[in-house]
Motif scaffolding. Sequence first.
Motif, PDB file in Angstrom:
ATOM      1  N   MET A 160      27.437  56.961  26.882  1.00 21.33           N
ATOM      2  CA  MET A 160      27.001  56.206  28.099  1.00 21.33           C
ATOM      3  C   MET A 160      28.469  55.846  28.837  1.00 21.33           C
ATOM      4  O   MET A 160      29.367  55.496  28.216  1.00 21.33           O
ATOM      5  N   LYS A 161      28.222  55.913  29.970  1.00 19.32           N
ATOM      6  CA  LYS A 161      29.316  55.805  31.064  1.00 19.32           C
ATOM      7  C   LYS A 161      29.038  54.624  31.845  1.00 19.32           C
ATOM      8  O   LYS A 161      27.861  54.535  32.383  1.00 19.32           O
ATOM      9  N   VAL A 162      30.082  53.709  31.885  1.00 19.32           N
ATOM     10  CA  VAL A 162      29.837  52.302  32.524  1.00 19.32           C
ATOM     11  C   VAL A 162      31.038  52.365  33.392  1.00 19.32           C
ATOM     12  O   VAL A 162      32.132  52.419  33.038  1.00 19.32           O
ATOM     13  N   THR A 163      30.946  52.170  34.862  1.00 19.78           N
ATOM     14  CA  THR A 163      31.960  52.212  36.002  1.00 19.78           C
ATOM     15  C   THR A 163      31.823  50.732  36.415  1.00 19.78           C
ATOM     16  O   THR A 163      30.936  50.388  36.938  1.00 19.78           O
ATOM     17  N   ALA A 164      32.976  50.126  36.291  1.00 13.35           N
ATOM     18  CA  ALA A 164      32.949  48.742  37.173  1.00 13.35           C
ATOM     19  C   ALA A 164      33.625  48.855  38.419  1.00 13.35           C
ATOM     20  O   ALA A 164      34.844  49.552  38.515  1.00 13.35           O
ATOM     21  N   PHE A 165      33.303  48.006  39.341  1.00  9.06           N
ATOM     22  CA  PHE A 165      33.637  48.274  40.780  1.00  9.06           C
ATOM     23  C   PHE A 165      34.137  46.650  41.199  1.00  9.06           C
ATOM     24  O   PHE A 165      33.375  45.617  41.260  1.00  9.06           O
ATOM     25  N   VAL A 166      35.467  46.343  41.191  1.00 11.85           N
ATOM     26  CA  VAL A 166      36.068  44.943  41.590  1.00 11.85           C
ATOM     27  C   VAL A 166      36.185  44.807  43.015  1.00 11.85           C
ATOM     28  O   VAL A 166      37.171  45.530  43.554  1.00 11.85           O
ATOM     29  N   GLY A 167      35.556  43.977  43.669  1.00 11.63           N
ATOM     30  CA  GLY A 167      35.521  43.662  45.022  1.00 11.63           C
ATOM     31  C   GLY A 167      36.542  42.567  45.473  1.00 11.63           C
ATOM     32  O   GLY A 167      36.046  41.925  46.579  1.00 11.63           O
ATOM     33  N   SER A 168      37.367  42.356  44.631  1.00 16.56           N
ATOM     34  CA  SER A 168      38.385  41.126  44.768  1.00 16.56           C
ATOM     35  C   SER A 168      39.550  41.678  45.415  1.00 16.56           C
ATOM     36  O   SER A 168      40.153  42.560  44.578  1.00 16.56           O
ATOM     37  N   PRO A 169      40.368  41.264  46.389  1.00 19.55           N
ATOM     38  CA  PRO A 169      41.517  41.494  46.696  1.00 19.55           C
ATOM     39  C   PRO A 169      42.656  40.953  45.923  1.00 19.55           C
ATOM     40  O   PRO A 169      43.893  41.222  45.894  1.00 19.55           O
ATOM     41  N   ARG A 170      42.187  40.292  45.103  1.00 21.17           N
ATOM     42  CA  ARG A 170      43.260  39.378  44.368  1.00 21.17           C
ATOM     43  C   ARG A 170      43.226  39.813  42.772  1.00 21.17           C
ATOM     44  O   ARG A 170      42.384  39.576  42.125  1.00 21.17           O
ATOM     45  N   PRO A 171      44.595  40.686  42.585  1.00 21.47           N
ATOM     46  CA  PRO A 171      44.777  41.256  41.317  1.00 21.47           C
ATOM     47  C   PRO A 171      44.791  40.242  40.269  1.00 21.47           C
ATOM     48  O   PRO A 171      45.501  38.950  40.495  1.00 21.47           O
TER      49      PRO A 171
ATOM     50  N   GLU B 193      27.593  59.865  38.743  1.00 25.65           N
ATOM     51  CA  GLU B 193      27.797  60.265  37.186  1.00 25.65           C
ATOM     52  C   GLU B 193      27.654  59.248  36.068  1.00 25.65           C
ATOM     53  O   GLU B 193      27.375  59.408  34.925  1.00 25.65           O
ATOM     54  N   THR B 194      27.792  58.118  36.455  1.00 24.80           N
ATOM     55  CA  THR B 194      27.730  56.783  35.452  1.00 24.80           C
ATOM     56  C   THR B 194      26.427  56.501  35.335  1.00 24.80           C
ATOM     57  O   THR B 194      25.548  56.850  36.128  1.00 24.80           O
ATOM     58  N   ASP B 195      26.042  55.922  34.210  1.00 28.99           N
ATOM     59  CA  ASP B 195      24.752  55.301  33.429  1.00 28.99           C
ATOM     60  C   ASP B 195      24.709  53.812  33.897  1.00 28.99           C
ATOM     61  O   ASP B 195      23.604  53.136  34.080  1.00 28.99           O
ATOM     62  N   GLY B 196      25.952  53.215  34.077  1.00 30.45           N
ATOM     63  CA  GLY B 196      25.948  51.768  34.161  1.00 30.45           C
ATOM     64  C   GLY B 196      26.904  51.195  35.236  1.00 30.45           C
ATOM     65  O   GLY B 196      27.955  51.925  35.202  1.00 30.45           O
ATOM     66  N   ILE B 197      26.474  50.408  35.993  1.00 31.88           N
ATOM     67  CA  ILE B 197      27.571  49.911  37.150  1.00 31.88           C
ATOM     68  C   ILE B 197      27.623  48.416  36.869  1.00 31.88           C
ATOM     69  O   ILE B 197      26.765  47.588  36.360  1.00 31.88           O
ATOM     70  N   ILE B 198      28.730  47.938  36.810  1.00 29.82           N
ATOM     71  CA  ILE B 198      29.223  46.609  36.875  1.00 29.82           C
ATOM     72  C   ILE B 198      29.719  46.400  38.146  1.00 29.82           C
ATOM     73  O   ILE B 198      30.862  46.992  38.886  1.00 29.82           O
ATOM     74  N   LEU B 199      29.169  45.484  39.342  1.00 30.87           N
ATOM     75  CA  LEU B 199      29.736  45.148  40.515  1.00 30.87           C
ATOM     76  C   LEU B 199      30.219  43.854  40.388  1.00 30.87           C
ATOM     77  O   LEU B 199      29.428  42.830  40.268  1.00 30.87           O
ATOM     78  N   GLY B 200      31.478  43.439  40.674  1.00 32.52           N
ATOM     79  CA  GLY B 200      32.095  42.279  40.581  1.00 32.52           C
ATOM     80  C   GLY B 200      32.755  41.796  41.935  1.00 32.52           C
ATOM     81  O   GLY B 200      33.344  42.690  42.590  1.00 32.52           O
ATOM     82  N   SER B 201      32.247  40.787  42.302  1.00 29.56           N
ATOM     83  CA  SER B 201      32.732  40.150  43.621  1.00 29.56           C
ATOM     84  C   SER B 201      33.054  38.597  43.601  1.00 29.56           C
ATOM     85  O   SER B 201      32.041  37.992  43.259  1.00 29.56           O
ATOM     86  N   PRO B 202      33.978  38.304  44.505  1.00 31.09           N
ATOM     87  CA  PRO B 202      34.305  36.700  44.722  1.00 31.09           C
ATOM     88  C   PRO B 202      33.004  36.445  45.732  1.00 31.09           C
ATOM     89  O   PRO B 202      32.815  37.343  46.392  1.00 31.09           O
ATOM     90  N   VAL B 203      33.008  35.303  45.747  1.00 34.37           N
ATOM     91  CA  VAL B 203      31.735  34.770  46.923  1.00 34.37           C
ATOM     92  C   VAL B 203      32.824  34.134  48.119  1.00 34.37           C
ATOM     93  O   VAL B 203      33.379  33.118  47.774  1.00 34.37           O
ATOM     94  N   TYR B 204      32.930  34.630  49.433  1.00 33.60           N
ATOM     95  CA  TYR B 204      33.431  34.114  50.106  1.00 33.60           C
ATOM     96  C   TYR B 204      32.466  33.770  51.333  1.00 33.60           C
ATOM     97  O   TYR B 204      31.892  34.528  51.872  1.00 33.60           O
ATOM     98  N   PHE B 205      32.551  32.546  51.770  1.00 26.13           N
ATOM     99  CA  PHE B 205      31.745  32.046  52.750  1.00 26.13           C
ATOM    100  C   PHE B 205      30.044  32.357  52.517  1.00 26.13           C
ATOM    101  O   PHE B 205      29.384  32.674  53.572  1.00 26.13           O
TER     102      PHE B 205
ATOM    103  N   LYS C 277      19.392  54.520  35.897  1.00 28.39           N
ATOM    104  CA  LYS C 277      20.887  53.765  35.829  1.00 28.39           C
ATOM    105  C   LYS C 277      20.610  52.150  35.798  1.00 28.39           C
ATOM    106  O   LYS C 277      19.324  51.864  36.109  1.00 28.39           O
ATOM    107  N   LYS C 278      21.783  51.500  35.050  1.00 30.25           N
ATOM    108  CA  LYS C 278      21.546  50.055  34.951  1.00 30.25           C
ATOM    109  C   LYS C 278      22.725  49.312  35.601  1.00 30.25           C
ATOM    110  O   LYS C 278      23.905  50.091  35.965  1.00 30.25           O
ATOM    111  N   ALA C 279      22.623  48.326  35.887  1.00 37.03           N
ATOM    112  CA  ALA C 279      23.741  47.544  36.736  1.00 37.03           C
ATOM    113  C   ALA C 279      23.871  45.982  36.456  1.00 37.03           C
ATOM    114  O   ALA C 279      22.667  45.517  35.666  1.00 37.03           O
ATOM    115  N   ALA C 280      24.941  45.476  36.498  1.00 34.85           N
ATOM    116  CA  ALA C 280      25.143  44.053  36.081  1.00 34.85           C
ATOM    117  C   ALA C 280      26.149  43.374  37.507  1.00 34.85           C
ATOM    118  O   ALA C 280      26.869  44.362  38.131  1.00 34.85           O
TER     119      ALA C 280
END
Length: 185
Positions: A1-12, A74-86, A116-119
């Motif tokens: 299984m492949k899991v790809t995470a996408f971080v939508g925060s500009p703050r390292p 190509e991924t089986d699982g997606i993690i989408l992370g973001s801060p909440v702005y306004f 596909k699955k996501a979190a």
Amino acid sequence: MKVTAFVGSPRPGGNTEVLVREALQGAEDAGAETTLIYLNDAAFLDCQGCGFCNDGGTCKLEDDMTGLYQMIEETDGIILGSPVYFGMVSGITKSFIDRWYAFMGPEFTSRLRPGKKAAIILAQGDPNPDVYGPMATHLAVTMEFFGIEVAAPLVGAGLLDVGDAAKDGELMRRAYELGKRLASG
């Protein structure tokens, strides 16, 4: 299984990244091959609404989304992370999701393969985890539109300073378990 995470925060090293990394660790411990992508490091334009992808099956814009599209396919699982702005996800996260329009086929069907699955992981300063519930629901509905099964979103509430998420043992445990469940089906 492949899991790809996408971080939508500009703050390292921010709370979003901390929670996403913990979820990825859970997925990895469950046997998944994992990848972490920082959307802020990718150079892509906003969706132009031109409709080219409806006829051609691909986006006509030649930018870093081309590689991100391939990763999503190509991924089986997606993690989408973001801060909440306004009350919304970060701008880069919204632009990323808007560009998913290229995955839409004729008559609003998904071009993504089924299964596909996501979190969804959201970090917010407001201490009430339910205050932005409609936004979290909207993200889940958008993913489900593309045929992606979405787990209940993980909301890190009351996270104001860098590192607050790592100090919350229960929140970190929940992030880890979310990744583990995502990878193990």
